[in-house]
Design a protein around this motif. Sequence first.
Motif, mmCIF file in Angstrom:
data_model
loop_
_atom_site.group_PDB
_atom_site.id
_atom_site.type_symbol
_atom_site.label_atom_id
_atom_site.label_comp_id
_atom_site.label_asym_id
_atom_site.label_seq_id
_atom_site.Cartn_x
_atom_site.Cartn_y
_atom_site.Cartn_z
ATOM 1 N N TRP A 71 -104.384 -63.315 42.558
ATOM 2 C CA TRP A 71 -103.020 -62.828 42.773
ATOM 3 C C TRP A 71 -102.015 -63.775 42.118
ATOM 4 C CZ3 TRP A 71 -101.173 -58.273 44.185
ATOM 5 C CH2 TRP A 71 -99.799 -58.181 44.391
ATOM 6 N N GLY A 72 -102.264 -65.081 42.220
ATOM 7 C CA GLY A 72 -101.374 -66.052 41.584
ATOM 8 C C GLY A 72 -101.325 -65.871 40.077
ATOM 9 N N GLN A 73 -102.473 -65.576 39.465
ATOM 10 C CA GLN A 73 -102.504 -65.333 38.021
ATOM 11 C C GLN A 73 -101.675 -64.103 37.656
ATOM 12 O OE1 GLN A 73 -106.248 -65.700 35.809
ATOM 13 N NE2 GLN A 73 -107.190 -66.447 37.702
ATOM 14 N N LEU A 74 -101.845 -63.033 38.431
ATOM 15 C CA LEU A 74 -101.085 -61.810 38.152
ATOM 16 C C LEU A 74 -99.593 -62.029 38.350
ATOM 17 C CD1 LEU A 74 -103.399 -59.125 39.779
ATOM 18 C CD2 LEU A 74 -102.901 -59.403 37.343
ATOM 19 N N ASP A 75 -99.244 -62.779 39.389
ATOM 20 C CA ASP A 75 -97.831 -63.055 39.657
ATOM 21 C C ASP A 75 -97.229 -63.850 38.516
ATOM 22 O OD1 ASP A 75 -95.578 -62.892 41.574
ATOM 23 O OD2 ASP A 75 -95.767 -65.072 41.602
ATOM 24 N N SER A 76 -97.973 -64.821 38.003
ATOM 25 C CA SER A 76 -97.504 -65.624 36.876
ATOM 26 C C SER A 76 -97.341 -64.771 35.623
ATOM 27 C CB SER A 76 -98.491 -66.765 36.616
ATOM 28 O OG SER A 76 -98.109 -67.507 35.475
ATOM 29 N N LEU A 77 -98.300 -63.893 35.377
ATOM 30 C CA LEU A 77 -98.230 -63.017 34.204
ATOM 31 C C LEU A 77 -97.083 -62.022 34.315
ATOM 32 C CD1 LEU A 77 -102.046 -62.350 33.760
ATOM 33 C CD2 LEU A 77 -100.567 -63.614 32.171
ATOM 34 N N GLN A 78 -96.803 -61.581 35.546
ATOM 35 C CA GLN A 78 -95.713 -60.627 35.728
ATOM 36 C C GLN A 78 -94.366 -61.256 35.409
ATOM 37 O OE1 GLN A 78 -95.635 -58.625 39.505
ATOM 38 N NE2 GLN A 78 -94.260 -57.053 38.761
ATOM 39 N N HIS A 79 -94.268 -62.565 35.537
ATOM 40 C CA HIS A 79 -93.011 -63.245 35.258
ATOM 41 C C HIS A 79 -92.957 -63.829 33.853
ATOM 42 C CE1 HIS A 79 -92.935 -63.052 39.703
ATOM 43 N NE2 HIS A 79 -91.638 -62.919 39.501
ATOM 44 N N ALA A 80 -93.967 -63.530 33.049
ATOM 45 C CA ALA A 80 -93.933 -63.969 31.647
ATOM 46 C C ALA A 80 -92.844 -63.203 30.903
ATOM 47 C CB ALA A 80 -95.287 -63.736 30.991
ATOM 48 N N ASP A 81 -92.275 -63.833 29.903
ATOM 49 C CA ASP A 81 -91.157 -63.233 29.167
ATOM 50 C C ASP A 81 -91.526 -61.907 28.515
ATOM 51 O OD1 ASP A 81 -89.486 -65.286 29.865
ATOM 52 O OD2 ASP A 81 -89.806 -66.432 28.026
ATOM 53 N N VAL A 82 -92.781 -61.720 28.160
ATOM 54 C CA VAL A 82 -93.194 -60.505 27.455
ATOM 55 C C VAL A 82 -94.127 -59.647 28.320
ATOM 56 C CG1 VAL A 82 -92.839 -61.327 25.106
ATOM 57 C CG2 VAL A 82 -94.967 -61.878 26.287
ATOM 58 N N ASN A 83 -93.961 -59.701 29.639
ATOM 59 C CA ASN A 83 -94.831 -58.908 30.503
ATOM 60 C C ASN A 83 -94.655 -57.414 30.284
ATOM 61 O OD1 ASN A 83 -93.031 -57.515 32.509
ATOM 62 N ND2 ASN A 83 -92.459 -59.602 33.021
ATOM 63 N N ARG A 84 -93.538 -57.020 29.626
ATOM 64 C CA ARG A 84 -93.299 -55.601 29.357
ATOM 65 C C ARG A 84 -94.411 -55.004 28.494
ATOM 66 N NH1 ARG A 84 -90.476 -58.633 25.940
ATOM 67 N NH2 ARG A 84 -90.557 -58.158 23.700
ATOM 68 N N CYS A 85 -95.171 -55.855 27.835
ATOM 69 C CA CYS A 85 -96.247 -55.375 26.966
ATOM 70 C C CYS A 85 -97.495 -54.995 27.748
ATOM 71 C CB CYS A 85 -96.603 -56.457 25.952
ATOM 72 S SG CYS A 85 -95.185 -56.949 24.952
ATOM 73 N N ALA A 86 -97.524 -55.336 29.048
ATOM 74 C CA ALA A 86 -98.723 -55.054 29.841
ATOM 75 C C ALA A 86 -98.355 -54.617 31.256
ATOM 76 C CB ALA A 86 -99.614 -56.289 29.883
ATOM 77 N N GLU A 87 -97.222 -53.928 31.390
ATOM 78 C CA GLU A 87 -96.751 -53.575 32.732
ATOM 79 C C GLU A 87 -97.703 -52.622 33.460
ATOM 80 O OE1 GLU A 87 -92.736 -52.403 31.460
ATOM 81 O OE2 GLU A 87 -92.020 -53.801 32.965
ATOM 82 N N SER A 88 -98.222 -51.646 32.754
ATOM 83 C CA SER A 88 -99.147 -50.697 33.382
ATOM 84 C C SER A 88 -100.405 -51.407 33.870
ATOM 85 C CB SER A 88 -99.537 -49.593 32.394
ATOM 86 O OG SER A 88 -98.427 -48.797 32.076
ATOM 87 N N GLU A 89 -100.925 -52.302 33.042
ATOM 88 C CA GLU A 89 -102.134 -53.034 33.404
ATOM 89 C C GLU A 89 -101.884 -53.967 34.593
ATOM 90 O OE1 GLU A 89 -102.436 -51.528 29.343
ATOM 91 O OE2 GLU A 89 -100.896 -52.688 30.378
ATOM 92 N N LEU A 90 -100.685 -54.588 34.623
ATOM 93 C CA LEU A 90 -100.322 -55.446 35.748
ATOM 94 C C LEU A 90 -100.285 -54.657 37.053
ATOM 95 C CD1 LEU A 90 -97.516 -57.582 34.086
ATOM 96 C CD2 LEU A 90 -99.438 -58.537 35.372
#
Length: 199
Positions: A126-145
Amino acid sequence: MRRTIALIAVSILMAGSLSAQGGDKLLPQRKRITDEALARDRALIQAWLARADSLPRNPGDVYARARAIALLEFVGSEYDRANRSLVLDTSFVQAVAIVQRIQSGQTWYETVREPEGVAAVAPGLWGQLDSLQHADVNRCAESELARAQVRLLLAVEEHRTGGPECSEPIVKEVEALIEEIKRLIEACAPPVIDPVAAD
């Protein structure tokens, strides 16, 4: 045969009159005991899933739309497996709220909380996903998140009802999704341009 036709008719009527009967919630646990009640809830879940799937794919709503669909798919599959835990009700209510908000032209963004028990089932994910969701370019993987987050919710339920042997395949699926998310985010990041040396 007549019973089957009657059940289908009841399902269609109930799914089609959500607003008129306040049918935006699953029936209370105590009422989920008849074929008609179960058919009503299943039709309701499918009706909202169809609404979520038909939402416009606006850039600002990608994550929210994907989360609503993933939640409704989770609710539907677990409902069919006779899982009657409260997480189904809360997930359904959240999904409906997302769909209604997007349909009304509003953006949806709320902090998604870590599912209770996920730390014991899938430590660190969950911590990894939370970190990835706050990445500047998370818009490139929003569905996967969104999908990965909801799959962790499923992993907790599988662990609760069947133990580690049932949750481990889903945890591995989430781990694979995390690697895919990282790849998508890395591919989406702007290229680093070396400064041109002055002559």
